[in-house]
Design an enzyme around this catalytic site. Structure first.
Site, PDB file in Angstrom:
ATOM      1  N   ILE A  69      23.246  36.379   6.319  1.00  0.00           N
ATOM      2  CA  ILE A  69      22.738  37.621   5.430  1.00  0.00           C
ATOM      3  C   ILE A  69      21.455  37.179   4.612  1.00  0.00           C
ATOM      4  O   ILE A  69      21.332  36.002   4.458  1.00  0.00           O
ATOM      5  CB  ILE A  69      23.651  38.186   4.552  1.00  0.00           C
ATOM      6  CG1 ILE A  69      24.517  37.217   3.608  1.00  0.00           C
ATOM      7  CG2 ILE A  69      24.734  38.898   5.347  1.00  0.00           C
ATOM      8  CD1 ILE A  69      25.232  38.093   2.735  1.00  0.00           C
ATOM      9  N   ASP A  70      20.422  38.311   4.498  1.00  0.00           N
ATOM     10  CA  ASP A  70      19.358  37.722   3.507  1.00  0.00           C
ATOM     11  C   ASP A  70      19.638  36.974   2.333  1.00  0.00           C
ATOM     12  O   ASP A  70      20.643  37.315   1.808  1.00  0.00           O
ATOM     13  CB  ASP A  70      18.411  39.064   3.363  1.00  0.00           C
ATOM     14  CG  ASP A  70      17.809  39.449   4.581  1.00  0.00           C
ATOM     15  OD1 ASP A  70      18.021  38.782   5.531  1.00  0.00           O
ATOM     16  OD2 ASP A  70      17.560  40.699   4.789  1.00  0.00           O
ATOM     17  N   LYS A  71      18.538  36.350   1.854  1.00  0.00           N
ATOM     18  CA  LYS A  71      18.827  35.664   0.603  1.00  0.00           C
ATOM     19  C   LYS A  71      19.152  36.580  -0.617  1.00  0.00           C
ATOM     20  O   LYS A  71      19.909  36.232  -1.441  1.00  0.00           O
ATOM     21  CB  LYS A  71      17.526  34.910   0.510  1.00  0.00           C
ATOM     22  CG  LYS A  71      17.154  34.219  -1.056  1.00  0.00           C
ATOM     23  CD  LYS A  71      15.741  33.520  -1.136  1.00  0.00           C
ATOM     24  CE  LYS A  71      15.809  33.110  -2.627  1.00  0.00           C
ATOM     25  NZ  LYS A  71      15.339  34.243  -3.742  1.00  0.00           N
TER      26      LYS A  71
END
Length: 309
Positions: A143-145
C-alpha cells in the site's frame, strides 16, 4: 499495485526532447530518484530501451520515441533490521498481518533505504519468505507510503505462493475508507476503467487505454456531507494508485492527496485513505481469516470536523 513487478517507467519523447541525449533526459525526468551516472549504468545493463531495443547513453532522441526504463534491483544492498514498533493484527508461523502507519514505506528502494516496514519486520521476525528478494522479503502486496492500514506478509515461500495466487484470483477481501471531495450522485457504484502510467509525467497514473491494465473499484457512500463524503471502497483488482486514480477520474479526488487531489479545502498530511479490512484464506489451513483496523486519528479528526460542521 502489481506487487512483484520491478519499478519501471515509460513515456513518449516530447518534441522539446528531440536531439537530446537519452541519459540526460532520463536523469531529468527522474530527478528526485537517481543521477545521470546511475542512468548511464542502467543503460549499460540493458535496463533502458527505445521502441523495445537497447540503446547507448549518447543516443539522441526523436519525437515520439517510446522510452522504457526497468529499474534493476540494487546489487550488494540488503534490507537491515531496525527496531521500529509494529502494530501487529495477527501472527503465526506462516503469515503476519500488520497495521501500517501513514508515512511508512513498505520496502526499501533507492529513495527510501531505511525506516521501512521491511526493516521493522526483519527486526521482529527472522523467518520471512525469500521470494521477494533481499529488498522485499515476505512482501506479497503493497500500500502507498501515505496510505495507512492492513498488509499481509508471508513468513515462508509456501505461504507467499498461496497469498500471491489469491491476489491474482481476486479472492482477497480488501476494503478501504476514504474521505473525498464533492457530493456523489449515487449511493454506490463501480468504476471499471483501465489504468496506465502517464506519458507526460512518470510519477502519475491515469485512466487510459494505452499500455493500461484492467482495474475495478467498488464504492459505497458511508456518509455524505455538504462538500465531502466518506466512502467505503473495495478493490477487485490492485493497480498502483488505483483508488486515488479512479476517484480523480470520476471527479471526487481524495482529501489530502498530494498528487491527484485538490489544493483547496480540508488539509491532511497525505491522502485520507485507510486499508480497514483484509480477508484471505490461511495459506496452510485454508481457514478464512478477516481482520479490521480502526481509522487513524487524523482521519477521525477530519470526520469529527465534518460531522460537527
Amino acid at each position: 499495485m502489481d506487487e512483484q513487478e520491478l519499478e519501471s517507467y515509460a513515456w513518449d519523447a516530447a518534441e522539446e526532447e528531440a536531439g537530446e541525449r537519452i541519459d540526460k533526459i532520463i536523469a531529468s525526468r527522474l530527478d528526485d530518484r537517481t543521477s545521470r551516472s546511475q542512468v548511464q549504468q542502467w543503460i549499460k545493463e540493458g535496463a533502458v530501451t527505445v521502441h523495445g531495443q537497447p540503446v547507448k547513453s549518447n543516443y539522441k532522441l526523436a519525437p515520439g520515441d517510446v522510452i522504457e526504463v526497468v529499474v534493476p534491483e540494487p546489487e550488494g544492498i540488503e534490507a537491515e533490521p531496525e527496531n521500529i514498533p509494529l502494530q501487529i493484527a495477527y501472527e503465526d508461523s506462516d503469515v503476519i498481518v500488520v497495521n501500517k502507519p501513514r508515512g511508512m514505506v513498505v520496502h526499501p528502494s533507492y529513495g527510501h533505504p531505511r525506516g521501512t516496514l521491511v526493516n521493522a519486520l526483519l527486526h521482529h521476525c527472522k523467518d520471512l519468505s525469500g521470494i521477494g528478494g533481499v529488498m522485499r522479503p515476505g512482501i506479497v502486496h503493497r500500500i502507498d507510503k501515505d496510505t495507512s492500514g492492513l498488509i499481509m506478509v508471508a513468513k515462508n515461500d509456501q505461504a507467499h505462493a498461496s497469498l500471491s495466487a489469491q491476489l491474482k484470483e481476486h479472492s482477497v477481501v480488501r476494503k478501504y475508507y476514504a474521505i473525498v471531495h464533492g457530493v456523489l450522485p449515487h449511493k454506490e457504484g463501480t468504476i471499471d476503467a483501465p489504468i496506465g502510467r502517464s506519458s507526460e509525467d512518470r510519477k502519475l497514473y491515469r485512466v487510459t487505454e494505452k499500455n493500461a491494465k484492467h482495474a475495478v473499484t467498488h464504492f459505497v457512500v458511508a456518509e455524505q456531507f455538504a462538500e465531502y463524503a466518506l466512502l467505503e471502497l473495495q478493490l477487485e483488482t490492485g493497480r498502483t494508485h488505483q483508488i486515488r486514480v479512479h476517484m480523480k477520474f470520476i471527479g471526487h479526488p481524495l482529501v489530502g492527496d498530494p498528487v491527484y487531489g485538490r489544493s483547496k479545502g480540508l488539509k491532511m498530511d497525505g491522502q485520507a485513505l485507510h486499508a480497514a479490512v483484509l480477508g484471505f484464506k490461511h495459506p496452510v489451513s485454508g481457514e478464512y481469516l478477516e481482520f479490521q483496523a480502526d481509522m487513524p486519528g487524523d482521519m477521525e479528526q477530519l470526520l469529527h470536523i465534518l460531522r460537527t460542521g
